[in-house]
Design a protein around this motif. Structure first.
Motif, PDB file in Angstrom:
ATOM      1  N   LYS A  11      48.279  36.224  37.839  1.00  0.00           N
ATOM      2  CA  LYS A  11      48.023  36.294  39.365  1.00  0.00           C
ATOM      3  C   LYS A  11      46.604  36.451  39.253  1.00  0.00           C
ATOM      4  O   LYS A  11      45.928  36.916  38.259  1.00  0.00           O
ATOM      5  CB  LYS A  11      48.993  37.462  39.805  1.00  0.00           C
ATOM      6  N   THR A  12      46.144  36.205  40.583  1.00  0.00           N
ATOM      7  CA  THR A  12      44.890  36.821  40.832  1.00  0.00           C
ATOM      8  C   THR A  12      44.557  38.171  41.090  1.00  0.00           C
ATOM      9  O   THR A  12      45.346  39.023  41.476  1.00  0.00           O
ATOM     10  CB  THR A  12      44.487  36.044  42.259  1.00  0.00           C
ATOM     11  N   VAL A  13      43.743  38.555  40.424  1.00  0.00           N
ATOM     12  CA  VAL A  13      43.280  39.980  40.309  1.00  0.00           C
ATOM     13  C   VAL A  13      42.729  40.659  41.610  1.00  0.00           C
ATOM     14  O   VAL A  13      41.661  39.918  42.130  1.00  0.00           O
ATOM     15  CB  VAL A  13      42.298  40.576  39.238  1.00  0.00           C
ATOM     16  N   LYS A  14      43.469  41.645  42.363  1.00  0.00           N
ATOM     17  CA  LYS A  14      42.971  42.137  43.618  1.00  0.00           C
ATOM     18  C   LYS A  14      43.477  43.692  43.557  1.00  0.00           C
ATOM     19  O   LYS A  14      44.339  44.133  43.048  1.00  0.00           O
ATOM     20  CB  LYS A  14      43.553  41.589  44.618  1.00  0.00           C
ATOM     21  N   GLY A  15      42.521  44.577  43.966  1.00  0.00           N
ATOM     22  CA  GLY A  15      43.070  45.806  44.381  1.00  0.00           C
ATOM     23  C   GLY A  15      41.829  46.831  44.756  1.00  0.00           C
ATOM     24  O   GLY A  15      40.936  46.316  44.951  1.00  0.00           O
ATOM     25  N   ASP A  16      42.354  47.962  44.747  1.00  0.00           N
ATOM     26  CA  ASP A  16      41.495  49.236  45.027  1.00  0.00           C
ATOM     27  C   ASP A  16      41.655  50.334  44.156  1.00  0.00           C
ATOM     28  O   ASP A  16      42.704  50.959  43.959  1.00  0.00           O
ATOM     29  CB  ASP A  16      41.906  49.481  46.623  1.00  0.00           C
ATOM     30  N   ILE A  17      40.495  50.544  43.481  1.00  0.00           N
ATOM     31  CA  ILE A  17      40.500  51.679  42.347  1.00  0.00           C
ATOM     32  C   ILE A  17      39.562  52.860  42.598  1.00  0.00           C
ATOM     33  O   ILE A  17      38.313  52.516  42.872  1.00  0.00           O
ATOM     34  CB  ILE A  17      40.343  50.908  41.135  1.00  0.00           C
ATOM     35  N   ALA A 220      33.387  50.981  35.186  1.00  0.00           N
ATOM     36  CA  ALA A 220      33.594  49.792  36.289  1.00  0.00           C
ATOM     37  C   ALA A 220      33.267  48.540  35.668  1.00  0.00           C
ATOM     38  O   ALA A 220      34.028  47.431  35.931  1.00  0.00           O
ATOM     39  CB  ALA A 220      32.292  49.994  37.332  1.00  0.00           C
ATOM     40  N   SER A 221      32.834  48.614  34.236  1.00  0.00           N
ATOM     41  CA  SER A 221      32.417  47.297  33.500  1.00  0.00           C
ATOM     42  C   SER A 221      33.939  46.469  33.445  1.00  0.00           C
ATOM     43  O   SER A 221      33.604  45.205  33.505  1.00  0.00           O
ATOM     44  CB  SER A 221      31.728  47.581  32.329  1.00  0.00           C
ATOM     45  N   TYR A 222      35.035  47.114  32.934  1.00  0.00           N
ATOM     46  CA  TYR A 222      36.123  46.452  32.757  1.00  0.00           C
ATOM     47  C   TYR A 222      36.688  45.452  33.939  1.00  0.00           C
ATOM     48  O   TYR A 222      37.268  44.797  33.868  1.00  0.00           O
ATOM     49  CB  TYR A 222      37.236  47.591  32.241  1.00  0.00           C
ATOM     50  N   TYR A 223      36.361  46.242  35.062  1.00  0.00           N
ATOM     51  CA  TYR A 223      36.735  45.476  36.310  1.00  0.00           C
ATOM     52  C   TYR A 223      35.824  44.536  36.664  1.00  0.00           C
ATOM     53  O   TYR A 223      36.160  43.378  37.112  1.00  0.00           O
ATOM     54  CB  TYR A 223      36.782  46.417  37.518  1.00  0.00           C
ATOM     55  N   SER A 230      38.866  35.935  36.455  1.00  0.00           N
ATOM     56  CA  SER A 230      39.969  35.697  37.293  1.00  0.00           C
ATOM     57  C   SER A 230      39.557  35.076  38.584  1.00  0.00           C
ATOM     58  O   SER A 230      38.868  35.428  39.376  1.00  0.00           O
ATOM     59  CB  SER A 230      40.732  36.982  37.691  1.00  0.00           C
ATOM     60  N   PRO A 231      39.411  33.617  38.815  1.00  0.00           N
ATOM     61  CA  PRO A 231      38.966  32.954  39.871  1.00  0.00           C
ATOM     62  C   PRO A 231      39.594  33.649  41.145  1.00  0.00           C
ATOM     63  O   PRO A 231      40.818  34.042  41.217  1.00  0.00           O
ATOM     64  CB  PRO A 231      39.735  31.370  39.708  1.00  0.00           C
ATOM     65  N   ASN A 232      38.789  33.514  42.369  1.00  0.00           N
ATOM     66  CA  ASN A 232      39.219  34.261  43.588  1.00  0.00           C
ATOM     67  C   ASN A 232      39.548  35.644  43.649  1.00  0.00           C
ATOM     68  O   ASN A 232      40.032  36.371  44.667  1.00  0.00           O
ATOM     69  CB  ASN A 232      40.342  33.315  44.203  1.00  0.00           C
ATOM     70  N   SER A 233      39.108  36.455  42.460  1.00  0.00           N
ATOM     71  CA  SER A 233      39.486  37.795  42.328  1.00  0.00           C
ATOM     72  C   SER A 233      38.640  38.789  43.250  1.00  0.00           C
ATOM     73  O   SER A 233      37.625  38.212  43.480  1.00  0.00           O
ATOM     74  CB  SER A 233      39.137  38.353  41.251  1.00  0.00           C
ATOM     75  N   VAL A 402      45.802  46.320  39.566  1.00  0.00           N
ATOM     76  CA  VAL A 402      45.104  45.244  39.789  1.00  0.00           C
ATOM     77  C   VAL A 402      45.438  44.048  39.296  1.00  0.00           C
ATOM     78  O   VAL A 402      45.107  42.947  39.680  1.00  0.00           O
ATOM     79  CB  VAL A 402      43.687  45.094  39.653  1.00  0.00           C
ATOM     80  N   THR A 403      46.352  43.904  38.401  1.00  0.00           N
ATOM     81  CA  THR A 403      46.987  42.803  37.664  1.00  0.00           C
ATOM     82  C   THR A 403      48.246  42.453  37.616  1.00  0.00           C
ATOM     83  O   THR A 403      48.889  41.362  37.037  1.00  0.00           O
ATOM     84  CB  THR A 403      46.671  42.848  36.068  1.00  0.00           C
TER      85      THR A 403
END
Length: 404
Positions: A11-17, A220-223, A230-233, A402-403
């Motif tokens: 899936k495309t990676v998306k989220g709020d952390i 934050a570096s891991y995000y 991840s394209p379009n993330s 997010v994944t």
């Protein structure tokens, strides 16, 4: 949790952390709070390192074991040296007993501190008897871990005559020294940094003060890595500010070249994959001011099939593990090619990544988190996955958010 298998993420990676407070800022402020009890700290890091630091500072025992927490070992060595009537043994894990501390101990002894080695000369465990230090001048190599220097700077305002610290040679890890000095200045400490000398005046008391710790840029570096792979993330991270004290804030400019755009909002950043990536281009960086993000960058470049050449990495050999050797071992298991010296790493571009490889983490939180984003390219196994608690206890829950 022992080994964690992460199946290939489709899936495309998306989220709020929301990320916990900076470990670096928190640990400096926790020491300062002992000297200035009217200092209040908000958004303190929930990392193992910061919890160990708090526990050690509140301890009434004669022996303090700080495990793998290198920052705590350095800062507490200086702190207990000036804590009058303290008599403690400062020890740690097997790895900690093999991490050098001689440069800091020599500097503190030059100021009059009473510190003895209990096992191997130049290494923990240490026996420390706290006392009033009246000497106000010390000379130290600039080309060493900034934690030694920050440890001295944190106790400087409590010394009767303050401190003049003179550097020999080139100064490295400047952002972390600046972070310490900025926090001292925020508390009203009078100081100057002029060329190869830092002068800090005594400051026995401060006015009531509340400091809100910025979230941790290393975390934050891991995000950033997930976004790059991840394209379009799109990921929103809080709480961050553009005028950061943390050297790792260079992530925003570094990852622009890896296809990730950073937008600064009021208390957050928005990461977006722009697709603007030149995978044939060599990523050539000097990370002398931000060595903790080296592992993340190397793994991102490997996942993107890019070549990278990183310099300024000499402090990585004395971290939780020898991070240069660890990176070489694990990336080569995945099919990559890595060349290292004592302070450089050269990753050759790689077309294919092997599947279901088990990544050793070497008791190093950053190895686990840096390799996790590769699951966007292939199924991967992270050994001893709980090691992330050292700096980011909720990493796996946030990663899942997010994944999946």
């Amino acid at each position: 949790m022992e080994s964690l298998k992460i199946h290939k993420i489709i899936k495309t990676v998306k989220g709020d952390i929301k990320i916990t407070g900076s470990k670096s800022e928190s640990n400096r402020l926790l020491v300062l709070q002992q000297f200035y009890p009217n200092l209040k700290i908000e958004n303190v890091s929930n990392s193992d390192d910061s919890r160990l630091m708090q526990k050690a500072l509140e301890s009434t025992g004669n022996e303090i074991n700080i495990g793998h927490a290198g920052t705590a070992m350095r800062f507490l060595t200086a702190y207990f040296s000036v804590k009058e009537n303290a008599k403690i043994v400062l020890t740690g894990s097997h790895r900690m007993k093999n991490r050098p501390i001689k440069i800091l101990v020599d500097a503190l002894r030059d100021l009059g501190a009473k510190i003895d080695y209990l096992e191997k000369d130049g290494y923990p465990p240490l026996s420390i008897e706290g006392k009033k230090l009246t000497k106000d001048f010390v000379e130290i190599d600039g080309n060493i871990s900034s934690q030694y220097i920050s440890a001295l700077l944190l106790i400087a305002p409590t010394l009767k005559n303050g401190l003049q610290l003179k550097f020999k040679g080139e100064i490295t890890s400047v952002p972390y020294i600046k972070m310490t000095l900025t926090l001292l200045a925020e508390l009203g400490v009078d100081l100057t940094w002029d060329g190869d000398s830092i002068s800090i005046h005594p400051k026995p008391i401060i006015e009531d003060k509340t400091v809100i710790v910025e979230s941790d840029w290393s975390s934050a570096s891991y995000y950033y890595s997930l976004c790059a792979l991840s394209p379009n993330s799109e990921i929103k991270l809080s709480a961050y500010k553009k005028a950061s004290l943390q050297g790792d804030a260079v992530l925003a400019s570094i990852y622009k070249n890896l296809g990730v755009d950073t937008s600064f909002k009021e208390h957050s950043i928005l990461l977006k994959n722009t697709g603007n990536l030149n995978a044939s281009k060599l990523m050539n960086l000097n990370l002398i001011g931000a060595p903790d993000i080296a592992q993340t960058i190397v793994v991102t470049c490997f996942g993107l099939g890019m070549e990278c050449y990183l310099t300024g990495l000499h402090t990585l050999k004395i971290k939780e593990t020898d991070r240069l050797v660890a990176l070489k071992n694990e990336i080569e298991k995945l099919g990559g090619e890595v060349f290292i010296t004592n302070e450089t790493l050269h990753l050759k571009s790689s077309k294919k990544i092997k599947e279901n490889v088990s990544i050793a983490t070497y008791d190093d939180h950053r190895m686990a988190m840096a390799f996790a984003p590769l699951a966007l390219k292939t199924s991967i196994i992270i050994e001893e996955a709980n090691v992330v608690s050292k700096s980011y206890p909720t990493f796996w829950e946030d990663f899942k958010k997010v994944t999946t």
